[in-house]
Design an enzyme around this catalytic site. Sequence first.
Site, PDB file in Angstrom:
ATOM      1  N   GLU A 158      17.108  90.460  47.741  1.00 28.35           N
ATOM      2  CA  GLU A 158      17.278  89.230  48.877  1.00 28.35           C
ATOM      3  C   GLU A 158      17.277  89.610  50.571  1.00 28.35           C
ATOM      4  O   GLU A 158      18.261  89.743  50.991  1.00 28.35           O
ATOM      5  CB  GLU A 158      18.746  88.524  48.535  1.00 28.35           C
ATOM      6  CG  GLU A 158      18.857  87.988  47.232  1.00 28.35           C
ATOM      7  CD  GLU A 158      20.162  87.281  46.839  1.00 28.35           C
ATOM      8  OE1 GLU A 158      21.217  87.129  47.580  1.00 28.35           O
ATOM      9  OE2 GLU A 158      20.196  86.847  45.782  1.00 28.35           O
ATOM     10  N   ASN A 201      13.608  92.001  44.745  1.00 28.12           N
ATOM     11  CA  ASN A 201      14.104  90.819  44.203  1.00 28.12           C
ATOM     12  C   ASN A 201      14.606  89.875  45.279  1.00 28.12           C
ATOM     13  O   ASN A 201      15.274  90.138  45.997  1.00 28.12           O
ATOM     14  CB  ASN A 201      15.438  91.042  43.261  1.00 28.12           C
ATOM     15  CG  ASN A 201      15.884  90.149  42.105  1.00 28.12           C
ATOM     16  OD1 ASN A 201      14.840  89.655  41.380  1.00 28.12           O
ATOM     17  ND2 ASN A 201      17.038  89.828  41.968  1.00 28.12           N
ATOM     18  N   HIS A 237      16.650  80.853  40.290  1.00 25.09           N
ATOM     19  CA  HIS A 237      17.711  79.795  40.356  1.00 25.09           C
ATOM     20  C   HIS A 237      17.119  78.491  40.837  1.00 25.09           C
ATOM     21  O   HIS A 237      17.217  78.221  42.157  1.00 25.09           O
ATOM     22  CB  HIS A 237      18.941  80.297  41.338  1.00 25.09           C
ATOM     23  CG  HIS A 237      19.385  81.798  40.701  1.00 25.09           C
ATOM     24  ND1 HIS A 237      20.116  81.710  39.684  1.00 25.09           N
ATOM     25  CD2 HIS A 237      19.360  82.810  41.080  1.00 25.09           C
ATOM     26  CE1 HIS A 237      20.759  83.004  39.344  1.00 25.09           C
ATOM     27  NE2 HIS A 237      20.164  83.846  40.370  1.00 25.09           N
ATOM     28  N   GLU A 265      16.188  86.038  37.349  1.00 27.19           N
ATOM     29  CA  GLU A 265      17.526  85.354  37.131  1.00 27.19           C
ATOM     30  C   GLU A 265      17.337  84.028  36.774  1.00 27.19           C
ATOM     31  O   GLU A 265      18.294  82.978  37.224  1.00 27.19           O
ATOM     32  CB  GLU A 265      18.346  85.539  38.683  1.00 27.19           C
ATOM     33  CG  GLU A 265      18.534  87.228  38.941  1.00 27.19           C
ATOM     34  CD  GLU A 265      19.297  87.155  40.185  1.00 27.19           C
ATOM     35  OE1 GLU A 265      19.943  86.204  40.479  1.00 27.19           O
ATOM     36  OE2 GLU A 265      19.262  88.245  40.699  1.00 27.19           O
ATOM     37  N   ASP A 267      18.098  80.298  35.753  1.00 25.91           N
ATOM     38  CA  ASP A 267      18.845  79.331  35.102  1.00 25.91           C
ATOM     39  C   ASP A 267      18.358  77.865  35.607  1.00 25.91           C
ATOM     40  O   ASP A 267      17.693  77.730  36.479  1.00 25.91           O
ATOM     41  CB  ASP A 267      20.338  79.529  35.371  1.00 25.91           C
ATOM     42  CG  ASP A 267      20.625  79.829  36.727  1.00 25.91           C
ATOM     43  OD1 ASP A 267      19.899  79.440  37.726  1.00 25.91           O
ATOM     44  OD2 ASP A 267      21.654  80.663  37.044  1.00 25.91           O
TER      45      ASP A 267
END
Length: 381
Positions: A158, A201, A237, A265, A267
């Site tokens: 990030e 990432n 996300h 990641e 979800d």
Amino acid sequence: MPRRPPLACVLVCVTLPALAAPASATTLRAAAALSGLHVGAATGQVELAAGAATLVAAEFGSVTAENDMKWSVLEPAPGVRDWSRADALVTFAEANGMRVRGHTLVWGRSNGPPSWLEASLAASPDPSLALEDLMLGHIAAVAGRYAGRIHSWDVVNEPLAFSSASYDTSSPYYRHLGPGFVADAFRAARAADPGAKLYLNEVGTETNPAKFEGLLTLLEGLLAEGVPIDGVGLQGHFLARPNRADLTARLQAIAALGLEVEITELDLPLVLFGARPDPLAAQAAAYADVFSACLAVAACRGITTWGVTDAGSWLDDEPFFRSFAPNRPLLFDEQGSPKPAREAVVAVLLAVPEPGPAASLALGLLALAAHGRLRRRPRTS
Ligand code: G3I
């Protein structure tokens, strides 16, 4: 290594199970192996010790350290290292033949930096030099300790602002070191573990076109400088229902830079599908879309869900999503039973199409053209 199995295996291993057995008869891990995609989950020593180990080893071929390898965990006080949780996770993975994604060496948000860092820098006569020494020392210690045992590292997590294309100026790394900290971190990681795939990432680029453009610009700059970067993690996300075509185009745009890519990641909280008559079925369809997008791009090497079961999702503690708890964003329910999403993913993995390399290249060039980026220099490392 080619992602997909040889043709003979495709015919015997994929076609037959797909025809002969329902998806639920095949483990997610077996289906992933047949497809050539790395399918993993974020987890940690505490969750594994509390009973998740059997499910994780049976269903996933890859693990990411959700928290166990963050600097704040590995060095709770200056100079005091605690390897216990990270060691346990790596040992678990090796005992079960699993790939490990290391997460994360340099993260300027949340509890990525240890709580003592700011005070330590403030006490230093030259905070920039102090942070540079600490960051490089941390990377050397951690990536060096696990050298040869980590498949890929999220070297920098990030670097961009949460919802815009510019750098995250609140990060201590950016404030003290400027944008050059990204390149320095990758070079240090390569020196410490020459065999690991090195990833940048990033969050939120799946659904924010402007931020995705900023990510491409950052990557182009790193590649032009010869920075040793191998891949990009799009976290996944999702804040809106995934759009399969958009996601495929983004994966292709990264692939066309000569980089590999993973959804790192993933979800999909049920609130995204709340208006649908059957939210679990809509969630399953969305999971299928994400996996289909990755499978359609040869450079997309893996997908990791951010958590194992719905009992352990970070979203239920997150300030915004907390109000929608239980978010139930994962492939297994609170009891560890497979959800419709897990069945949908297995079905997609068992039905892998086989795009030719020429088609992949053409799609990548089209994606870059769409982003007005066909004139960039080729990758130099
Ligand atoms: O370990 C302590 C425990 O001892 C204590 O009892 C408990 C009390 O709340 O807190 C525990 O630590 C928490 C830790 O999760 C383990 O549950 C931290 O407070 C909490 O901040 C931490 O949250 C993690 C967050 O990153 C910050 O590091 C989430 O689990 C983790 O899922 C989340 O993951 C991030 C990725 O690293 C980067 N991308 C975004 C993603 C979601 O925020």
